[in-house]
Write a protein that holds these residues in place. Structure first.
Motif, PDB file in Angstrom:
ATOM      1  N   LEU A 149       0.821  -1.211   0.000  1.00  0.00           N
ATOM      2  CA  LEU A 149       0.000   0.000   0.000  1.00  0.00           C
ATOM      3  C   LEU A 149       0.855   1.262   0.000  1.00  0.00           C
ATOM      4  N   THR A 150       0.388   2.275  -0.711  1.00  0.00           N
ATOM      5  CA  THR A 150       0.960   3.617  -0.588  1.00  0.00           C
ATOM      6  C   THR A 150       0.215   4.372   0.500  1.00  0.00           C
ATOM      7  N   VAL A 151       0.796   5.457   0.953  1.00  0.00           N
ATOM      8  CA  VAL A 151       0.130   6.301   1.948  1.00  0.00           C
ATOM      9  C   VAL A 151      -1.173   6.862   1.383  1.00  0.00           C
ATOM     10  N   ALA A 152      -1.169   7.247   0.118  1.00  0.00           N
ATOM     11  CA  ALA A 152      -2.378   7.779  -0.506  1.00  0.00           C
ATOM     12  C   ALA A 152      -3.500   6.747  -0.503  1.00  0.00           C
ATOM     13  N   SER A 173       7.559  15.023   5.076  1.00  0.00           N
ATOM     14  CA  SER A 173       8.593  15.406   6.044  1.00  0.00           C
ATOM     15  C   SER A 173       9.249  14.183   6.674  1.00  0.00           C
ATOM     16  N   ALA A 174       8.496  13.113   6.883  1.00  0.00           N
ATOM     17  CA  ALA A 174       9.043  11.926   7.544  1.00  0.00           C
ATOM     18  C   ALA A 174       9.714  10.967   6.572  1.00  0.00           C
ATOM     19  N   LEU A 175       9.138  10.807   5.356  1.00  0.00           N
ATOM     20  CA  LEU A 175       9.642   9.819   4.411  1.00  0.00           C
ATOM     21  C   LEU A 175      10.332  10.448   3.204  1.00  0.00           C
ATOM     22  N   ASN A 176      10.222  11.767   3.037  1.00  0.00           N
ATOM     23  CA  ASN A 176      10.786  12.467   1.874  1.00  0.00           C
ATOM     24  C   ASN A 176      10.348  11.797   0.578  1.00  0.00           C
ATOM     25  N   THR A 177       9.127  11.328   0.573  1.00  0.00           N
ATOM     26  CA  THR A 177       8.544  10.654  -0.585  1.00  0.00           C
ATOM     27  C   THR A 177       7.086  11.080  -0.674  1.00  0.00           C
ATOM     28  N   PRO A 178       6.596  11.492  -1.840  1.00  0.00           N
ATOM     29  CA  PRO A 178       5.197  11.910  -1.955  1.00  0.00           C
ATOM     30  C   PRO A 178       4.238  10.803  -1.539  1.00  0.00           C
ATOM     31  N   ALA A 179       3.066  11.190  -1.017  1.00  0.00           N
ATOM     32  CA  ALA A 179       2.112  10.228  -0.464  1.00  0.00           C
ATOM     33  C   ALA A 179       1.671   9.192  -1.490  1.00  0.00           C
ATOM     34  N   HIS A 180       1.587   9.569  -2.758  1.00  0.00           N
ATOM     35  CA  HIS A 180       1.133   8.609  -3.760  1.00  0.00           C
ATOM     36  C   HIS A 180       2.217   7.600  -4.133  1.00  0.00           C
ATOM     37  N   GLN A 181       3.443   7.809  -3.620  1.00  0.00           N
ATOM     38  CA  GLN A 181       4.537   6.871  -3.879  1.00  0.00           C
ATOM     39  C   GLN A 181       5.088   6.251  -2.593  1.00  0.00           C
ATOM     40  N   ALA A 182       4.717   6.789  -1.431  1.00  0.00           N
ATOM     41  CA  ALA A 182       5.357   6.415  -0.170  1.00  0.00           C
ATOM     42  C   ALA A 182       4.754   5.149   0.434  1.00  0.00           C
ATOM     43  N   SER A 183       5.580   4.422   1.179  1.00  0.00           N
ATOM     44  CA  SER A 183       5.167   3.183   1.838  1.00  0.00           C
ATOM     45  C   SER A 183       4.249   3.469   3.012  1.00  0.00           C
ATOM     46  N   ALA A 184       3.039   2.918   2.956  1.00  0.00           N
ATOM     47  CA  ALA A 184       2.096   3.079   4.059  1.00  0.00           C
ATOM     48  C   ALA A 184       2.585   2.348   5.306  1.00  0.00           C
ATOM     49  N   ALA A 185       3.249   1.207   5.142  1.00  0.00           N
ATOM     50  CA  ALA A 185       3.719   0.432   6.284  1.00  0.00           C
ATOM     51  C   ALA A 185       4.749   1.212   7.100  1.00  0.00           C
ATOM     52  N   CYS A 388      11.294   5.926  -0.122  1.00  0.00           N
ATOM     53  CA  CYS A 388      10.670   4.946   0.772  1.00  0.00           C
ATOM     54  C   CYS A 388       9.351   4.478   0.163  1.00  0.00           C
ATOM     55  N   THR A 389       9.441   3.572  -0.774  1.00  0.00           N
ATOM     56  CA  THR A 389       8.302   3.113  -1.555  1.00  0.00           C
ATOM     57  C   THR A 389       7.765   1.777  -1.018  1.00  0.00           C
ATOM     58  N   PRO A 390       6.536   1.393  -1.398  1.00  0.00           N
ATOM     59  CA  PRO A 390       5.954   0.153  -0.877  1.00  0.00           C
ATOM     60  C   PRO A 390       6.759  -1.082  -1.259  1.00  0.00           C
ATOM     61  N   ALA A 391       6.776  -2.047  -0.319  1.00  0.00           N
ATOM     62  CA  ALA A 391       7.432  -3.348  -0.526  1.00  0.00           C
ATOM     63  C   ALA A 391       8.882  -3.207  -0.965  1.00  0.00           C
ATOM     64  N   LEU A 392       9.541  -2.157  -0.503  1.00  0.00           N
ATOM     65  CA  LEU A 392      10.929  -1.919  -0.885  1.00  0.00           C
ATOM     66  C   LEU A 392      11.843  -2.976  -0.261  1.00  0.00           C
ATOM     67  N   LEU A 393      12.697  -3.563  -1.061  1.00  0.00           N
ATOM     68  CA  LEU A 393      13.673  -4.533  -0.575  1.00  0.00           C
ATOM     69  C   LEU A 393      14.934  -3.771  -0.159  1.00  0.00           C
ATOM     70  N   ARG A 394      15.113  -3.624   1.143  1.00  0.00           N
ATOM     71  CA  ARG A 394      16.283  -2.913   1.659  1.00  0.00           C
ATOM     72  C   ARG A 394      17.376  -3.918   2.009  1.00  0.00           C
ATOM     73  N   PRO A 395      18.624  -3.613   1.707  1.00  0.00           N
ATOM     74  CA  PRO A 395      19.709  -4.562   1.964  1.00  0.00           C
ATOM     75  C   PRO A 395      19.901  -4.827   3.451  1.00  0.00           C
ATOM     76  N   ALA A 396      20.397  -6.012   3.756  1.00  0.00           N
ATOM     77  CA  ALA A 396      20.595  -6.427   5.142  1.00  0.00           C
ATOM     78  C   ALA A 396      21.769  -5.694   5.772  1.00  0.00           C
TER      79      ALA A 396
END
Length: 433
Positions: A149-152, A173-185, A388-396
């Motif tokens: 899910l996106t924040v939007a 301000s928190a994710l530096n990513t627009p709501a229509h692209q940002a991770s809701a989680a 910070c987009t949805p289902a982003l695979l961040r490195p360990a």
């Protein structure tokens, strides 16, 4: 004694170096730049009153940043002396916007946030009830949602006034990513800690903390002094050229042997150093493309000099951005320890040309009644945060035995914030392996 190399002197690397030193390790910190702080550091700009130390970008800390605030205290910095504390508020120039009333400022979370919602000017009772019900629903579900899910999408049922006046400013301000692209989680995790979590000391989790000292004085310089006083070695202006494995799970950094290595450099720089390690460690070979696949967002800060403070004598004001008016926030540096009339306009997720952006922001200030301003300097941090987009695979974080990646971008619950960087650094630094 365990010898530990920390490659990178941003907030994550400094936190890692302090934690490793506290754990009894002999630490050597190596930073390529001549100053510490990474993407949250002090810079000099020219003003009518002469050179002025400001920040490469405006940062808002909150009371929920307990790891960062605790670390500052351990370094001998009293947070209340260098941070301007104010109850949760996102005021707009027209007088609307969320703000916690004075009589509720000391109420425990989440009652303070509920009071702010209930008294928000310009919102109908339907708007307020909708937000309260949504917040209760998020809390009942443990602030978790489908990671796709996106924040939007998460907030699509909320009234437009709520989304425009609260959700979208908080998200950018928190994710530096627009709501229509940002991770809701990730956004929900931030809301959980900020609105419902505990804060540092007497502060609520939602308390806004605006730096009154430059970012260098806030943590990087005290950390440098602390490290040197506790026997660590700190090198600046030195770029690490090579990393190689040694027998017995030891490592060689530019020809010098270490028991542990904490890579606190940006992901691209860490990937460069890991190229020679990958053939012997499959986990590293998998890590490199994950790190290089991260997409980054810029943050631009436009400094302007005027003669008037912000309306209402507030140190920070939210703005309603548009394609021709790109800034989302403005800070009155004159009320935060800087010269009178110095304003800092913040453009998150910025993609415009520096000169065009500066001209647009000056026009935006004029339309808001904040000008005319004299444009001083525009600072663009091109890789300020990962997108910070949805289902982003961040490195360990763990790369190989006694080899760790450290930074706000590695796998974790937080977006690219100072708190995320510090938490990762403290965890990696304190480990024994």
């Amino acid at each position: 004694m365990t010898r530990t190399a920390v490659v990178g002197g941003g907030w994550a690397g400094l936190a890692a170096a302090v934690a490793a030193t506290e754990a009894g390790q002999q630490v050597t910190l190596i930073e390529a730049a001549r100053t510490l702080g990474g993407r949250a550091r002090a810079v000099l700009i020219d003003t009518p009153d002469g050179p002025q130390t400001v920040d490469n970008g405006q940062h808002i800390l909150i009371g929920a940043y307990t790891a960062t605030l605790d670390l500052m205290q351990r370094l001998g910095i009293a947070p209340e002396a260098v941070l301007h504390a104010m109850p949760l508020a996102l005021p707009f120039a027209d007088g609307t916007g969320l703000r916690t009333p004075a009589w509720a400022a000391r109420w425990p979370a989440p009652l303070d946030a509920l009071a702010a919602i209930a008294t928000t000017p310009g919102w109908t009772w339907r708007d307020k009830v909708a937000l309260v019900l949504a917040s209760v629903g998020w809390q009942v579900r443990g602030f978790q949602c489908d990671t796709r899910l996106t924040v939007a999408r998460l907030c699509q049922a909320l009234p437009a006034r709520v989304n425009e006046g609260l959700i979208e400013p908080l998200c950018v301000s928190a994710l530096n990513t627009p709501a229509h692209q940002a991770s809701a989680a990730v956004f929900l995790r931030v809301l959980k800690d900020a609105l419902f979590g505990r804060g540092h000391g007497a502060w609520n989790g939602s308390t806004l903390l605006l730096p009154r000292a430059d970012l260098g004085a806030l943590l990087p310089e005290p950390a440098r002094q602390w490290l040197l006083a506790h026997g660590a070695h700190v090198h600046t202006g030195r770029r690490v050229l090579s990393l190689a494995p040694l027998a017995g799970d030891r490592w060689q950094v530019d020809g010098e042997a270490f028991d542990r290595v904490l890579l606190a450099a940006p992901p691209g720089e860490s990937a460069r150093l890991l190229q020679g390690v990958a053939p012997e460690h499959p986990s590293v070979a998998d890590w490199i493309p994950q790190a290089l696949a991260l997409r980054f967002e810029a943050i631009a800060t436009v400094y302007g000099q005027g003669s008037q403070p912000l309306p209402g004598q507030v140190p920070m004001m939210a703005l309603r951005p548009s394609p021709q008016a790109p800034a989302q926030f403005v800070f009155d540096r004159g009320q935060l320890g800087g010269p009178p009339g110095l304003l800092a306009f913040v453009v998150s997720a910025s993609h415009d040309d520096r000169q065009a952006l500066q001209a647009q922001v000056m026009e935006q200030a004029l339309a808001l009644g904040l000008g005319p301003l004299r444009a001083l300097q525009t600072v663009v941090e091109k890789r300020a945060t990962f997108a910070c987009t949805p289902a982003l695979l961040r490195p360990a974080s763990r790369l190989a035995p006694r080899l760790w990646a450290v930074g706000d971008y590695v796998d974790g619950p937080y977006p690219a914030t100072l708190e995320g960087a510090v938490r990762c650094g403290l965890a990696a630094g304190a480990r024994a392996d």
